[in-house]
Design an enzyme around this catalytic site. Sequence first.
Site, PDB file in Angstrom:
ATOM      1  N   HIS A   1       6.963   1.977  -1.641  1.00  8.30           N
ATOM      2  CA  HIS A   1       8.001   0.919  -1.259  1.00  8.30           C
ATOM      3  C   HIS A   1       8.101   0.285  -2.416  1.00  8.30           C
ATOM      4  CE1 HIS A   1      10.928  -0.901   0.972  1.00  8.30           C
ATOM      5  NE2 HIS A   1      10.423  -2.301   0.697  1.00  8.30           N
TER       6      HIS A   1
ATOM      7  N   GLY B   1       0.798  -1.264   0.081  1.00 14.39           N
ATOM      8  CA  GLY B   1      -0.069  -0.065   0.073  1.00 14.39           C
ATOM      9  C   GLY B   1       0.764   1.322  -0.110  1.00 14.39           C
TER      10      GLY B   1
END
Length: 156
Positions: free
Chosen positions: A87, A84
């Site tokens: 990254h 989410g």
Amino acid sequence: MSGAGSPEITVDGSGLNVVIVAGQWHDVITNAMIASAQRTLEASGASHSLVRVAGSFELPVVSKAVLEAGADAVVALGVIIRGGTPHFEFVSDAATSGLTRVSLDTGKPVGFGVLTLDDEQQGLDRAGLPDSKEDKGAEAAIAALETAVTLRAIRG
């Protein structure tokens, strides 16, 4: 994810030293890709070894080190699953760009077997398991072998 159009390649890897560099995340998928790459390298006659790294971000630096230490090629294997946060994009870009740079800087092949996935099932479908649709570990090993043989022929 079709695999359509993939070539049938058989490579004689005799005399080649190939190192599989693999991340430790998502071990069911990664271990299946490692086993598949190892089978492919053994079938080609290439000598091979395995180096494990923390994750996909670490693949480029360790791949560069083993190539500079004398390996003829690397098979880089990793699994990055979208979460989410951004990254995923950072790690995917770093692994991809880094491995490309390693190959260009060393003049040696890096078979790219880093899966960038939306979910775990996509990885299981590509891992070379009995129920998988594709075998990305074998494909990365074949790419590394084929490129190493081609470079050896060009360079004499």
